[in-house]
Write a protein that holds these residues in place. Structure first.
Motif, PDB file in Angstrom:
ATOM      1  N   THR A 142       6.300  -6.292  -6.537  1.00 16.91           N
ATOM      2  CA  THR A 142       5.510  -6.184  -5.312  1.00 16.91           C
ATOM      3  C   THR A 142       4.326  -7.157  -5.291  1.00 16.91           C
ATOM      4  O   THR A 142       4.012  -7.740  -4.250  1.00 16.91           O
ATOM      5  CB  THR A 142       4.993  -4.744  -5.149  1.00 16.91           C
ATOM      6  N   LYS A 143       3.693  -7.332  -6.426  1.00 23.11           N
ATOM      7  CA  LYS A 143       2.511  -8.206  -6.503  1.00 23.11           C
ATOM      8  C   LYS A 143       2.841  -9.614  -6.015  1.00 23.11           C
ATOM      9  O   LYS A 143       2.068 -10.218  -5.263  1.00 23.11           O
ATOM     10  CB  LYS A 143       2.002  -8.251  -7.938  1.00 23.11           C
ATOM     11  N   PHE A 149       4.322  -6.113 -15.326  1.00 24.07           N
ATOM     12  CA  PHE A 149       3.747  -5.788 -14.020  1.00 24.07           C
ATOM     13  C   PHE A 149       4.124  -4.402 -13.497  1.00 24.07           C
ATOM     14  O   PHE A 149       3.286  -3.704 -12.956  1.00 24.07           O
ATOM     15  CB  PHE A 149       4.161  -6.854 -13.000  1.00 24.07           C
ATOM     16  N   GLU A 150       5.370  -4.009 -13.620  1.00 23.13           N
ATOM     17  CA  GLU A 150       5.808  -2.749 -13.021  1.00 23.13           C
ATOM     18  C   GLU A 150       5.516  -1.547 -13.906  1.00 23.13           C
ATOM     19  O   GLU A 150       5.361  -0.446 -13.416  1.00 23.13           O
ATOM     20  CB  GLU A 150       7.305  -2.810 -12.718  1.00 23.13           C
ATOM     21  N   ASP A 195       3.644  -9.661  -2.093  1.00 21.92           N
ATOM     22  CA  ASP A 195       2.443  -9.595  -1.260  1.00 21.92           C
ATOM     23  C   ASP A 195       1.704 -10.929  -1.244  1.00 21.92           C
ATOM     24  O   ASP A 195       1.242 -11.386  -0.188  1.00 21.92           O
ATOM     25  CB  ASP A 195       1.515  -8.491  -1.769  1.00 21.92           C
ATOM     26  N   LYS A 196       1.601 -11.570  -2.410  1.00 27.14           N
ATOM     27  CA  LYS A 196       0.891 -12.847  -2.496  1.00 27.14           C
ATOM     28  C   LYS A 196       1.566 -13.911  -1.639  1.00 27.14           C
ATOM     29  O   LYS A 196       0.898 -14.736  -1.012  1.00 27.14           O
ATOM     30  CB  LYS A 196       0.832 -13.301  -3.951  1.00 27.14           C
TER      31      LYS A 196
END
Length: 304
Positions: A27-28, A134-135, A31-32
């Motif tokens: 997701t990070k 990350f997750e 979104d970026k």
């Protein structure tokens, strides 16, 4: 804005499909890479296939209704292999053939061409490594340091090599993104790209600086460059006598004598003058194949 302009529509009437397979649908990263489009009023949808099975019909519907298909950066080898396994690769080729706008940076640039100069052998780009980082919130302080020093300027280079990976083959060319950068292995991409070109002498090489983009629009192309950023294309001295190097692109080819030729890409022109097709497919010498297969073994494809 340049991507949206290619649709010839107002942003509020544009639908964008984000495909984050190369960054494992984290997701990070989504979104970026999509926030600016959302802020313009573009409708953004995601097609998440890196870690789950998606029915053919659902993928077809998502691709068909999109005006723009935006592919993330990340591990090109994993993404293209996963698409081919799911049948998504053929859908993306068909979408480009129907005139949909296709775009992306890094892996998202390589994937549309014959192939590219890739960092897919970097273990930090492997699926389980990224998901753990990350997750699953398993970021250790050592990993944080590695990430902050990704450009390889901390004196602690990592032991991995760039490899040639296959793309979808929609356009001819061997693409090198981040051409003016050094990554965590400490090797300048522009230097290694020259070596790769000599191993693959029948291909046209296109090196694109980190802050530049290549836009193909029908019969025309242009190079986009972010003002105020440094690059590798010399413009001569400024008013104070200081040399100026701006973001741009480079064209490379190997002649019959084995000599590598390199020149700055024109800022605009005709696509037919830029790209050259290798008509004999066997001339795509996949000399990096052993390294590619090792990469696949170390970063295995999720098979549903």
């Amino acid at each position: 804005q340049a991507v949206v302009d290619l649709t010839q529509r107002r942003p509020q009437g544009v639908s964008l499909l984000y495909i984050g397979t190369a960054s494992y649908d984290i997701t990070k990263f989504r979104d970026k890479q999509t926030n600016a489009f959302s802020e313009m009023g573009v409708t953004v949808e995601s097609l998440n296939v890196a870690n789950q099975f998606v029915p053919i019909e659902e993928m077809e519907e998502a691709v068909d209704k999109a005006d723009i298909i935006l592919v993330s950066g990340g591990n090109t080898l994993y993404a293209v292999d996963r698409w081919e396994y799911l049948g998504l690769g053929e859908m993306l080729k068909g979408a480009a053939g129907r005139g949909k706008v296709v775009a992306g940076g890094s892996a998202g640039a390589i994937c549309w061409f014959d192939g590219g100069h890739s960092d897919s052998a970097d273990p930090d780009s492997y699926r389980l490594s990224k998901l753990n980082e990350f997750e699953r919130n398993a970021v250790s302080s050592s990993n944080e340091t590695k990430r902050n020093n990704k450009d390889g300027d901390d004196g602690n280079s990592k032991d991995w090599e760039y490899i040639r990976v296959e793309g979808l083959g929609i356009w001819p060319g061997l693409i090198c993104p981040h051409y003016d950068r050094i990554q965590s292995n400490g090797v300048p991409r522009m230097t290694d790209f020259d070596s790769m070109m000599k191993r693959h002498p029948y291909e046209l090489g296109i090196g694109i600086d980190h802050h530049a983009a290549l836009e193909l629009d029908g019969e025309d192309f242009r190079i986009l460059s972010i003002p105020g950023q440094k690059g590798s294309v010399e413009l001569g001295d400024d008013a104070d006598g200081n040399g100026q190097a701006v973001p741009g692109a480079w064209l490379k080819y190997v002649d019959d004598d084995g000599t590598l030729h390199s020149k700055a890409c024109p800022w605009s022109g005709k696509v037919t003058e830029l790209l050259q097709m290798v008509e004999d497919a066997q001339k795509h010498l996949l000399l990096d194949q052993e390294k590619v297969e090792l990469c696949r073994k170390e970063n295995p494809l999720l098979r549903d």
